[in-house]
Scaffold this motif. Structure first.
Motif: not given
Length: 448
Positions: A131, A134, A136-138, A140-142, A144, A158, A163, A234
């Motif tokens: 993870v 990947l 910074d997922l906080s 990034n609003k894509q 998964i 995640l 995420a 992603r």
């Protein structure tokens, strides 16, 4: 700065930097720093034992923060992972221990390769590293797409990384209850479908039967994007152990035709693949024509390929039982080494369709590559004259030597050759055009 270390693989540690107390996530797997290389080295520190550390925020080998200290003649460095935020709302359902999962589910036990369909990550430390790669997922609003998470160890990481929109595609009914239980506790952040990512939009008529699924159903909440915009989805997971090369070729066909998944834009694929397949898709031209094949050319032409992580097979379940494979030549044993799983990022190239390649002629490019690489050691001039009479002038325009073999061409040279043939009208209204269309669609049928 003083640091207290626990034997737990992942924990929150207080780091005293001057007057500030900073909490950071800590992976208890140190690195032995010698010259400019990173080598795995186990960390043996007793619980609550104080060690004097020196903090270094910028080290040449890795952009991440590293703690350095001197122990004897060695400099030990410990990688600091970004702090994880806890999932808000109800507490997540407890995850059974690895021993309990293996005892309960026979598909996680040791098996021969022929019996392994999917591999799973049950080690929280490994899941954290995956993870971390990947980003910074906080922020990034894509979306998964997580493929076959099994008990959900990576899913939890995640969520902890921030995420906010995860779609789980699980093709094994055995593990669906784990994902459903997790989704129930984190509503609107996790969605679950009984589906196989590699059986999206199967060819043919009739009703689509699960775990096959339609891309329309899969992307009903996702806004399509232009090819040159950011990736819309992603994907994280394992490439199915069944027909690895077939699945990769199938993805390349869909990209070149801009069909199915890739009608909605580009997708970033973060997949674990076997070491043997990774060596194949990254093989250079003209060196080893057993490894360098049509799938190598298509993958390198379609994707930007980046190796993120390489881990021993023993860190994944089920552990593969090695058979009594014997090779006549020692070179073959080295060529087909397969002791690791490789986390590879495959990103469709932004400029793939800038030079004249289109979704309409993509199948002809595939056909050209497959036909020439059917005999990679044959002279290129001989092969081309059979199919496209008068193509010697085109080969000379590309600056290719007369004695060049088909396997000596790089993916970029294959693309240039195809575009010149296309410009010259060599494909138009010929058996080549019709045969290319029919063959590629029959291959798609078999892959689906």
């Amino acid at each position: 700065m003083w640091l207290f270390i626990s034997r737990s693989p992942i924990m929150m540690l207080p780091l005293h930097l001057g007057r500030q107390k900073v909490y950071s996530r800590f992976l208890v797997t140190s690195k032995l720093l010698q010259e400019t290389q990173l080598h795995s080295h186990s960390l043996s520190c007793h619980r609550n034992s104080g060690v004097r550390w020196v903090y270094s925020a910028a080290y040449a080998v890795t952009p991440r923060s590293v703690l350095l200290c001197t122990v004897g003649q060695y400099r030990l460095g410990v990688l600091l992972l970004p702090a994880r935020t806890s999932v808000s709302g109800p507490q997540l359902p407890p995850l059974p221990s690895t021993e309990e999962l293996v005892r309960k589910h026979g598909c996680l036990r040791r098996a021969f390769k022929s019996r392994i369909k999917n591999k799973y990550i049950l080690d929280p430390a490994l899941a954290a590293v995956v993870v971390d790669h990947l980003g910074d997922l906080s922020e990034n609003k894509q979306w998964i797409f997580e493929l076959n998470p099994g008990p959900g160890v990576v899913t939890r990481e995640l969520l902890a990384a921030g995420a906010s929109r995860i779609l789980i595609l699980e093709n094994d009914r055995l593990f669906l209850p784990y994902s459903m239980a997790l989704a129930k506790h984190v509503r609107d952040r996790v969605y679950v479908k009984y589906a196989d990512f590699f059986r999206i939009d199967p060819m043919g008529d009739g009703v689509i039967k699960q775990p096959a699924i339609s891309s329309v159903e899969l992307f009903n909440k996702i806004q399509p994007a232009h090819w040159k915009e950011e990736v819309v989805v992603r994907v994280v997971g394992m490439l199915s152990q069944e027909k690895e090369k077939t699945h990769l070729r199938h993805l390349c066909y869909r990209i070149l035709e801009r069909s199915s998944l890739f009608e909605y834009g580009r997708m970033e694929l973060n997949l674990f693949i076997t070491e043997k397949v990774y060596n194949m898709i990254t093989a250079p031209p003209g060196v080893d024509l057993v490894i360098y094949e049509s799938t190598s050319i298509l993958c390198q032409a379609c994707f930007d390929i980046q190796l993120l992580l390489k881990e021993p097979n023993s860190r994944f379940l089920p552990v593969q039982v090695k058979g009594q494979t014997t090779y006549k030549h020692k070179a073959n044993a080295e060529r087909f080494v397969n002791d690791h799983m490789c986390l590879v990022r495959l990103t469709p190239k932004v400029a793939l369709f800038d030079q004249g390649l289109t979704p309409q002629n993509g199948s002809q490019f595939i056909f050209l590559v497959r036909q020439l690489m059917a005999k990679p050691r044959a002279k290129l001039t001989d092969r081309m004259e059979i199919w496209v009479p008068g193509s010697l002038n085109i080969l000379s325009d590309l600056g290719l030597r007369p004695d060049m073999r088909a396997g000596d061409l790089s993916p970029a040279q294959f693309m240039k050759l195809f575009l010149l043939l296309l410009k010259s009208g060599s494909f138009h209204n010929t058996w080549w055009e019709d045969e290319a269309y029919e063959q590629i669609h029959s291959i798609n049928n078999r892959a689906a």
